[in-house]
Enzyme design. Structure first.
Site, mmCIF file in Angstrom:
data_model
loop_
_atom_site.group_PDB
_atom_site.id
_atom_site.type_symbol
_atom_site.label_atom_id
_atom_site.label_comp_id
_atom_site.label_asym_id
_atom_site.label_seq_id
_atom_site.Cartn_x
_atom_site.Cartn_y
_atom_site.Cartn_z
ATOM 1 N N ILE A 1 -8.692 24.696 -10.119
ATOM 2 C CA ILE A 1 -8.233 26.314 -9.500
ATOM 3 C C ILE A 1 -8.017 27.018 -10.513
ATOM 4 O O ILE A 1 -8.374 28.206 -11.311
ATOM 5 C CB ILE A 1 -8.782 26.658 -7.964
ATOM 6 C CG1 ILE A 1 -9.711 25.906 -7.059
ATOM 7 C CG2 ILE A 1 -8.719 28.317 -8.175
ATOM 8 C CD1 ILE A 1 -9.173 26.248 -5.532
ATOM 9 N N ARG B 1 -4.070 28.279 -0.058
ATOM 10 C CA ARG B 1 -3.810 28.362 1.598
ATOM 11 C C ARG B 1 -2.690 29.514 2.670
ATOM 12 O O ARG B 1 -1.918 29.976 1.729
ATOM 13 C CB ARG B 1 -2.937 26.605 1.627
ATOM 14 C CG ARG B 1 -4.398 26.097 1.564
ATOM 15 C CD ARG B 1 -5.102 26.728 2.697
ATOM 16 N NE ARG B 1 -6.388 25.808 3.693
ATOM 17 C CZ ARG B 1 -7.896 25.273 1.811
ATOM 18 N NH1 ARG B 1 -7.325 27.065 1.438
ATOM 19 N NH2 ARG B 1 -8.602 24.553 2.072
ATOM 20 N N ASP C 1 -6.482 35.894 0.638
ATOM 21 C CA ASP C 1 -7.786 35.991 0.694
ATOM 22 C C ASP C 1 -7.834 34.085 1.888
ATOM 23 O O ASP C 1 -8.550 34.229 2.150
ATOM 24 C CB ASP C 1 -8.841 34.805 -0.823
ATOM 25 C CG ASP C 1 -9.658 34.549 -0.348
ATOM 26 O OD1 ASP C 1 -11.191 35.440 0.423
ATOM 27 O OD2 ASP C 1 -10.764 33.277 -0.575
ATOM 28 N N GLU D 1 -6.057 31.858 11.196
ATOM 29 C CA GLU D 1 -7.658 32.319 10.772
ATOM 30 C C GLU D 1 -8.318 32.481 11.897
ATOM 31 O O GLU D 1 -8.295 31.231 12.376
ATOM 32 C CB GLU D 1 -8.253 31.921 9.584
ATOM 33 C CG GLU D 1 -7.574 32.252 7.818
ATOM 34 C CD GLU D 1 -8.203 31.748 7.022
ATOM 35 O OE1 GLU D 1 -8.596 30.946 6.867
ATOM 36 O OE2 GLU D 1 -7.601 31.621 5.472
ATOM 37 N N HIS E 1 -10.971 34.240 3.736
ATOM 38 C CA HIS E 1 -11.432 33.640 3.071
ATOM 39 C C HIS E 1 -12.888 32.663 2.521
ATOM 40 O O HIS E 1 -13.147 32.309 3.004
ATOM 41 C CB HIS E 1 -11.215 31.502 3.858
ATOM 42 C CG HIS E 1 -10.551 30.737 3.797
ATOM 43 N ND1 HIS E 1 -9.707 29.896 4.766
ATOM 44 C CD2 HIS E 1 -11.172 29.909 2.220
ATOM 45 C CE1 HIS E 1 -9.686 29.290 3.849
ATOM 46 N NE2 HIS E 1 -10.019 29.030 2.646
#
Length: 309
Positions: free
Chosen positions: A155, A236, A260, A265, A284
């Protein structure tokens, strides 16, 4: 016939895509659709478990007497007890690179949204206000800015490619420095983390959550950042200390933050960061494109077939 159980509760689209990706010799069941009194029976016979964020702990693993593989439908495997899996001779796998383009595009989208004030401008537009001039003094281009990329895996590399097209100057930090030919290919310069935080106009985080990366960007390190820095976390939750970030931003520091991934979460109304106007809070969704989902599920079943062969 391989027995595969998808652990997370998903929407109809995701279920359809998973089933389309499954080979003919695989039966896919969704845990949420199995009657509770029959779940133990199905889990005991499962060859493979698929998980997005569902917690796969030792207790669950021990229920699965026939299990060959726990397949993550993303990159970070922090929701899987890898030590217990290894002790039980169960493979844990992920799909590195499968979501790289989707997450990298979101990274750039968040940077652009912050630099061009797209969220407040759109809100004003929806209220019928023509805000042609209001944000010009606080809007910027990526071209010429220093983009610090924290984490240079699939990424991070794809983000570097996209940011370079916009004309950014690229520096990066990674636990292991890349080979010189890789640095030349991506036009990036390696610097220590603290130097990156001091020099970068834009900081994007692309790391997994580990013991070493938890609270990596803490209150002390946040003070190293430029006052007008842009911060994006698509790695993360837990890598940036959210409370410390809130304390800095409420003082008026930083152009904005695009987040994000979250320490908790789903996030809730108690998270102070979501109250700040220059924080773009997304749930996310870095890999949440139709293109990415198709590719990721294809790769997942490819790995499941290999593990069960």
């Amino acid at each position: 016939m391989l027995a595969c159980i998808f652990l997370d509760e998903v929407d109809e689209l995701t279920e359809r895509l998973v089933r389309q990706a499954a080979p003919k010799n695989a039966q896919v069941l969704f845990l949420s659709e199995i009657e509770e009194n029959k779940r133990a029976e199905y889990l005991e016979k499962a060859d493979a478990l698929l998980t997005a964020t569902y917690i796969v702990d030792e207790k669950l693993l021990r229920q699965c007497k026939n299990l060959k593989i726990v397949q993550k439908t993303g990159v970070g495997t922090d929701n899987i007890d890898k030590k217990a899996a290894a002790a039980l001779d169960i493979k844990v796998d992920n799909v590195p690179g499968g979501n790289a383009n989707g997450v990298a595009e979101l990274t750039m989208g968040l940077i652009l949204a912050i630099y061009r004030n797209l969220i407040p401008l759109a809100a004003l537009g929806h209220r019928g206000k023509w805000a042609m001039w209001e944000y010009r003094g606080a809007s910027f281009e990526i071209r010429g800015k220093v983009h610090g990329i924290v984490g240079f895996g699939h990424i991070g590399k794809r983000t570097a490619q996209l940011s370079r097209v916009f004309g950014a100057k690229l520096i990066y930090y990674n636990r292991t420095r890349q080979a010189e030919d890789i640095e030349r290919e991506y036009a990036v310069k390696y610097v220590p983390l603290d130097v990156l935080l001091q020099k970068a106009d834009i900081i994007s985080i692309h790391l997994p959550l580990t013991k070493e990366t938890k609270n990596l960007i803490d209150a002390k390190r946040l003070k190293l950042l430029k006052d007008n820095a842009v911060i994006v976390n698509v790695g993360r939750g837990g890598i940036i200390n959210e409370e410390a970030l809130y304390e800095e931003m409420k003082k008026g520091r930083f152009a904005g933050a695009g987040i994000d991934v979250w320490a908790k979460e789903p996030f809730d109304s108690q998270n102070k960061l979501i109250t700040l106007p220059n924080v773009i809070a997304t749930p996310h969704v870095g890999a949440g494109t139709l293109d990415t989902m198709r590719e990721v599920y294809r790769l997942c079943f490819e790995k499941i077939i290999a593990a069960c062969d």
